[in-house]
Design a protein around this motif. Structure first.
Motif, PDB file in Angstrom:
ATOM      1  N   GLY A 164       0.918  -0.793  -0.486  1.00 12.23           N
ATOM      2  CA  GLY A 164      -0.224  -0.595   0.396  1.00 12.23           C
ATOM      3  C   GLY A 164       0.529   1.279   0.450  1.00 12.23           C
ATOM      4  O   GLY A 164       0.684   1.869   0.310  1.00 12.23           O
ATOM      5  N   MET A 165       1.872   1.178  -0.165  1.00 14.35           N
ATOM      6  CA  MET A 165       3.251   1.916  -0.521  1.00 14.35           C
ATOM      7  C   MET A 165       2.723   3.238  -1.680  1.00 14.35           C
ATOM      8  O   MET A 165       2.910   2.209  -2.241  1.00 14.35           O
ATOM      9  CB  MET A 165       4.434   1.929  -0.668  1.00 14.35           C
ATOM     10  N   LYS A 166       2.944   4.257  -1.504  1.00 13.63           N
ATOM     11  CA  LYS A 166       2.120   4.820  -2.595  1.00 13.63           C
ATOM     12  C   LYS A 166       3.566   5.759  -2.967  1.00 13.63           C
ATOM     13  O   LYS A 166       3.732   6.519  -4.388  1.00 13.63           O
ATOM     14  CB  LYS A 166       1.427   6.705  -2.380  1.00 13.63           C
ATOM     15  N   TYR A 167       4.392   5.699  -2.516  1.00 11.43           N
ATOM     16  CA  TYR A 167       6.005   6.534  -2.297  1.00 11.43           C
ATOM     17  C   TYR A 167       7.219   5.738  -2.294  1.00 11.43           C
ATOM     18  O   TYR A 167       6.732   4.868  -1.603  1.00 11.43           O
ATOM     19  CB  TYR A 167       5.723   7.808  -2.751  1.00 11.43           C
ATOM     20  N   PHE A 168       8.544   5.960  -3.370  1.00 17.62           N
ATOM     21  CA  PHE A 168       9.741   5.637  -2.396  1.00 17.62           C
ATOM     22  C   PHE A 168      10.818   6.340  -2.610  1.00 17.62           C
ATOM     23  O   PHE A 168      11.059   7.155  -2.568  1.00 17.62           O
ATOM     24  CB  PHE A 168       9.719   4.195  -2.835  1.00 17.62           C
ATOM     25  N   VAL A 169      11.967   6.186  -1.231  1.00 16.30           N
ATOM     26  CA  VAL A 169      12.719   6.887  -1.418  1.00 16.30           C
ATOM     27  C   VAL A 169      14.242   5.815  -1.404  1.00 16.30           C
ATOM     28  O   VAL A 169      14.283   5.492  -0.110  1.00 16.30           O
ATOM     29  CB  VAL A 169      12.678   8.185   0.055  1.00 16.30           C
ATOM     30  N   ILE A 170      14.313   6.209  -2.108  1.00 15.46           N
ATOM     31  CA  ILE A 170      16.209   5.733  -1.832  1.00 15.46           C
ATOM     32  C   ILE A 170      17.478   6.232  -1.919  1.00 15.46           C
ATOM     33  O   ILE A 170      17.481   7.755  -2.154  1.00 15.46           O
ATOM     34  CB  ILE A 170      16.327   4.762  -3.532  1.00 15.46           C
ATOM     35  N   THR A 171      18.358   6.246  -0.985  1.00 11.55           N
ATOM     36  CA  THR A 171      19.399   6.807  -0.861  1.00 11.55           C
ATOM     37  C   THR A 171      20.319   6.460  -1.644  1.00 11.55           C
ATOM     38  O   THR A 171      21.131   5.697  -2.488  1.00 11.55           O
ATOM     39  CB  THR A 171      20.255   5.578   0.394  1.00 11.55           C
ATOM     40  N   THR A 172      20.503   7.505  -2.655  1.00  8.84           N
ATOM     41  CA  THR A 172      20.943   7.240  -4.008  1.00  8.84           C
ATOM     42  C   THR A 172      22.854   7.813  -3.573  1.00  8.84           C
ATOM     43  O   THR A 172      23.603   7.029  -4.233  1.00  8.84           O
ATOM     44  CB  THR A 172      21.022   8.455  -4.946  1.00  8.84           C
ATOM     45  N   LYS A 173      22.697   8.108  -2.078  1.00 11.36           N
ATOM     46  CA  LYS A 173      24.031   8.212  -1.868  1.00 11.36           C
ATOM     47  C   LYS A 173      23.473   8.365  -0.584  1.00 11.36           C
ATOM     48  O   LYS A 173      23.322   9.746  -0.453  1.00 11.36           O
ATOM     49  CB  LYS A 173      24.930   9.022  -2.558  1.00 11.36           C
ATOM     50  N   HIS A 174      24.814   7.765   0.296  1.00  8.00           N
ATOM     51  CA  HIS A 174      24.506   7.735   1.600  1.00  8.00           C
ATOM     52  C   HIS A 174      25.744   8.121   2.175  1.00  8.00           C
ATOM     53  O   HIS A 174      26.540   8.302   1.082  1.00  8.00           O
ATOM     54  CB  HIS A 174      24.529   6.099   2.861  1.00  8.00           C
ATOM     55  N   HIS A 175      26.061   8.422   3.987  1.00 14.21           N
ATOM     56  CA  HIS A 175      27.140   9.103   4.771  1.00 14.21           C
ATOM     57  C   HIS A 175      28.857   8.347   3.711  1.00 14.21           C
ATOM     58  O   HIS A 175      29.667   9.200   3.939  1.00 14.21           O
ATOM     59  CB  HIS A 175      27.319   9.154   6.249  1.00 14.21           C
ATOM     60  N   GLU A 176      28.563   7.729   3.776  1.00 10.35           N
ATOM     61  CA  GLU A 176      29.808   6.342   2.980  1.00 10.35           C
ATOM     62  C   GLU A 176      30.044   7.028   1.357  1.00 10.35           C
ATOM     63  O   GLU A 176      31.475   6.823   0.923  1.00 10.35           O
ATOM     64  CB  GLU A 176      29.490   5.254   3.228  1.00 10.35           C
ATOM     65  N   GLY A 177      29.416   7.695   0.727  1.00 12.18           N
ATOM     66  CA  GLY A 177      29.768   8.479  -0.568  1.00 12.18           C
ATOM     67  C   GLY A 177      29.593   7.684  -1.364  1.00 12.18           C
ATOM     68  O   GLY A 177      29.484   8.546  -2.642  1.00 12.18           O
ATOM     69  N   PHE A 178      29.635   6.662  -1.774  1.00 10.45           N
ATOM     70  CA  PHE A 178      29.074   5.633  -2.776  1.00 10.45           C
ATOM     71  C   PHE A 178      27.716   6.338  -3.099  1.00 10.45           C
ATOM     72  O   PHE A 178      26.876   5.762  -2.440  1.00 10.45           O
ATOM     73  CB  PHE A 178      29.112   4.327  -2.305  1.00 10.45           C
ATOM     74  N   CYS A 179      27.828   6.387  -4.746  1.00 10.12           N
ATOM     75  CA  CYS A 179      26.862   6.448  -5.178  1.00 10.12           C
ATOM     76  C   CYS A 179      26.530   5.405  -5.728  1.00 10.12           C
ATOM     77  O   CYS A 179      26.768   4.225  -7.128  1.00 10.12           O
ATOM     78  CB  CYS A 179      27.100   7.415  -6.120  1.00 10.12           C
ATOM     79  N   LEU A 180      24.916   5.090  -6.016  1.00  9.83           N
ATOM     80  CA  LEU A 180      24.432   4.104  -6.939  1.00  9.83           C
ATOM     81  C   LEU A 180      24.182   4.499  -8.922  1.00  9.83           C
ATOM     82  O   LEU A 180      23.739   3.676  -9.050  1.00  9.83           O
ATOM     83  CB  LEU A 180      22.339   3.875  -6.371  1.00  9.83           C
ATOM     84  N   TRP A 181      24.307   5.165  -8.675  1.00 12.26           N
ATOM     85  CA  TRP A 181      24.289   5.878 -10.353  1.00 12.26           C
ATOM     86  C   TRP A 181      25.805   5.790 -10.845  1.00 12.26           C
ATOM     87  O   TRP A 181      26.312   6.002 -10.255  1.00 12.26           O
ATOM     88  CB  TRP A 181      23.071   6.760 -10.230  1.00 12.26           C
ATOM     89  N   ASP A 182      25.634   6.240 -12.228  1.00 15.61           N
ATOM     90  CA  ASP A 182      27.067   6.290 -12.804  1.00 15.61           C
ATOM     91  C   ASP A 182      27.283   7.641 -12.790  1.00 15.61           C
ATOM     92  O   ASP A 182      26.906   8.559 -14.252  1.00 15.61           O
ATOM     93  CB  ASP A 182      26.128   5.904 -14.733  1.00 15.61           C
ATOM     94  N   SER A 183      27.200   8.448 -12.089  1.00 18.26           N
ATOM     95  CA  SER A 183      27.657   9.963 -11.847  1.00 18.26           C
ATOM     96  C   SER A 183      28.636   9.908 -11.943  1.00 18.26           C
ATOM     97  O   SER A 183      30.074   9.014 -12.516  1.00 18.26           O
ATOM     98  CB  SER A 183      27.588  10.513 -10.248  1.00 18.26           C
ATOM     99  N   LYS A 184      28.787  11.240 -13.198  1.00 24.76           N
ATOM    100  CA  LYS A 184      30.104  11.370 -13.794  1.00 24.76           C
ATOM    101  C   LYS A 184      30.946  11.971 -13.353  1.00 24.76           C
ATOM    102  O   LYS A 184      32.562  12.569 -13.517  1.00 24.76           O
ATOM    103  CB  LYS A 184      29.841  12.308 -15.622  1.00 24.76           C
ATOM    104  N   TYR A 185      30.630  12.247 -12.268  1.00 28.76           N
ATOM    105  CA  TYR A 185      31.987  13.454 -11.147  1.00 28.76           C
ATOM    106  C   TYR A 185      32.180  12.937 -10.001  1.00 28.76           C
ATOM    107  O   TYR A 185      33.269  13.267  -9.693  1.00 28.76           O
ATOM    108  CB  TYR A 185      30.568  14.436 -10.063  1.00 28.76           C
ATOM    109  N   THR A 186      32.179  11.414  -9.888  1.00 27.14           N
ATOM    110  CA  THR A 186      32.769  10.502  -9.271  1.00 27.14           C
ATOM    111  C   THR A 186      33.110   9.062  -9.751  1.00 27.14           C
ATOM    112  O   THR A 186      32.540   8.789 -10.353  1.00 27.14           O
ATOM    113  CB  THR A 186      32.491  10.245  -7.519  1.00 27.14           C
ATOM    114  N   ASP A 187      34.234   8.287  -9.401  1.00 26.70           N
ATOM    115  CA  ASP A 187      34.295   7.097  -9.309  1.00 26.70           C
ATOM    116  C   ASP A 187      33.611   6.070  -8.441  1.00 26.70           C
ATOM    117  O   ASP A 187      34.264   4.652  -9.052  1.00 26.70           O
ATOM    118  CB  ASP A 187      35.555   6.941  -9.843  1.00 26.70           C
ATOM    119  N   TYR A 188      33.417   6.786  -7.570  1.00 24.06           N
ATOM    120  CA  TYR A 188      32.825   5.951  -6.449  1.00 24.06           C
ATOM    121  C   TYR A 188      32.144   5.346  -6.369  1.00 24.06           C
ATOM    122  O   TYR A 188      30.725   6.202  -5.712  1.00 24.06           O
ATOM    123  CB  TYR A 188      33.195   6.575  -5.026  1.00 24.06           C
ATOM    124  N   LYS A 189      31.596   4.927  -7.642  1.00 25.46           N
ATOM    125  CA  LYS A 189      30.015   4.609  -7.672  1.00 25.46           C
ATOM    126  C   LYS A 189      29.587   2.342  -8.256  1.00 25.46           C
ATOM    127  O   LYS A 189      30.405   2.880  -9.014  1.00 25.46           O
ATOM    128  CB  LYS A 189      29.323   5.229  -9.210  1.00 25.46           C
TER     129      LYS A 189
END
Ligand code: GLC
Length: 431
Positions: free
Chosen positions: A74-99
């Motif tokens: 019954g959830m109508k929205y979600f919020v995903i940690t694209t980047k948490h405090h550790e700095g790791f990015c889930l997406w293919d950001s062109k500004y870092t290799d930490y992804k």
């Protein structure tokens, strides 16, 4: 003071109608599996943390399954940690290799998630950590894993938070231009003051203006340390005593964010998992006070919701199957309806229906005190649509009641055996 009035206003109506969302904390910390703050708690250096990056490979990741679970709950929205405090990015950001694409995962993990949830009609929120323990220009402060390392502290002189602030603007630009319409931006978090960080460090004013330019109606949380901003209030790990109101007593938009077990990231050996009835009560509690609930799942490093999380999501699904009517589109009940003991009320102002959630099953009768209740026309259980009778005490029972409040109340008679649902709900029709 920052003049927020010159910017477009956030769209919040869909949000207060939705009432229920899924928080997902997923990053490298799912591998050590002992809290998403592990770098802080165990004071782990970037070099020592690298072993997780080198082996991160969520081979069982199936965002379509995740989205289906959220939808069923019954959830109508979600919020995903694209980047948490550790700095790791889930997406293919062109500004870092930490992804993610640079780990054995070898791909952007965010895009398929956004697509999968959207396909289920679920709105999209991005959590983005203001804190970044990996970025080379992020200065060591009181929360930093290297806070006690004098050599690292000394290097702060060479670090430039301006560069980091720009990095954030660049990344936020990617997030707001490459994934379609984003409904929420969830920043986390500010801790101004000694050895801390706040809006000057994040350059929050510039960041805010940029966001409103890229996605004018997006909802932005209240953690940028920027006075006047905050489209919603974010109580965390506690339930407020009552809803939040503005100076004129008008309800403010708020969302409690809560965990199933205590930590946000996957924590293998944490056993303080909440009881299912309590979790449903928490959702009802939020709505009864004009708030939302964002409940969190920390997926495993192989990309799955673990059995304990699934069990709880399924409990929500089972309950919401019958009872979503008392949640979606609902808010607090008008004050004239006094809440009976052991119950919680919600109200749908459009349909004009009142919902009585019975948390503790009473002996046969529920007394509805006050004139307002006399306006109710019909009552039924939500789980099976069976009538609940407005039937008071039998004449012979009246002999034994010298309690005026009882005699004068509207009364409903409930079955002797509690219905077999985690929290039974009576739906009252005002028309
Ligand atoms: C906190 C924590 C964090 C979590 C967040 C969720 O502020 O820093 O780990 O992501 O709360 O609200």
């Amino acid at each position: 003071m920052f003049d927020v009035s010159k910017f477009p206003k956030a769209e919040t109506e869909w949000f207060t109608e939705s009432r229920f969302g899924l928080f997902i904390h997923w990053g490298l910390y799912s591998m050590p599996a002992r809290h998403e703050w592990i770098r802080n708690k165990e004071k782990i250096s970037t070099a020592d943390y690298q072993k997780y990056f080198d082996r991160f490979d969520p081979d069982l990741y199936d965002p379509v399954l995740w989205a289906k679970k959220a939808k069923a709950a019954g959830m109508k929205y979600f919020v995903i940690t694209t980047k948490h405090h550790e700095g790791f990015c889930l997406w293919d950001s062109k500004y870092t290799d930490y992804k993610a694409p640079k780990t054995p995962a070898g791909r952007d993990l965010l895009k398929p998630m956004v697509d999968a949830f959207r396909n289920e009609g679920i709105k999209v929120g991005f959590y983005y950590s203001l804190i970044d323990w990996h970025h080379k220009d992020f200065t060591v402060d009181k929360h930093h894993p290297m806070r006690e390392n004098e050599a690292e502290r000394a290097k702060n002189k060479e670090r430039n938070m301006k560069v980091y602030a720009e990095y954030m603007r660049n990344q936020v630009t990617e997030l707001l231009t490459q994934f379609g319409k984003i409904d929420i931006l969830w920043f986390d978090f500010s801790y101004p003051g000694e050895d801390g960080k706040g809006h000057m460090d994040w350059e929050s004013e510039e960041l805010y203006a940029l966001i409103r330019k890229l996605q004018p109606g997006i909802m932005i949380d209240n953690r940028l340390d920027l006075e006047g901003t905050g489209d919603f209030i974010t109580p965390e790990q506690f339930q407020p005593k009552e809803g939040y109101k503005d100076k004129n007593g008008k309800p403010l938009v708020w969302e409690a964010c809560q965990t199933f077990s205590g930590s946000w990231g996957y924590f293998r050996d944490e056993y303080s998992w909440r009881d299912k009835t309590e979790l449903i009560t928490t959702l009802i509690d939020c709505v009864s006070k004009d708030g939302n609930l964002l409940i969190n799942v920390g997926p495993t490093s192989r990309g799955e919701f673990d059995a304990r999380a699934l069990e709880r999501l399924d409990a929500y699904a089972k309950w919401m199957h019958h009872h979503s009517r008392s949640i979606h589109g609902c808010a607090s009940a008008p004050a004239e309806f006094a809440c009976p003991q052991g119950c919680k009320l919600t109200y749908n102002p459009v349909k004009r229906r009142l919902y009585l959630h019975i948390l503790s099953w009473p002996y046969k009768h529920i007394y509805l005190e006050g004139e307002a209740y006399k306006k109710l026309k019909y009552a039924q259980f939500l789980h099976d649509g069976s009538e609940v009778e407005f039937k008071g005490l039998e004449p012979w029972q009246m002999h034994f009641s010298d309690n005026r409040a009882v005699v004068d109340s509207s009364v409903i008679t409930i079955p002797q055996v509690r219905p077999d649902v985690l929290i039974p709900v009576v739906e009252f029709f005002l028309d």
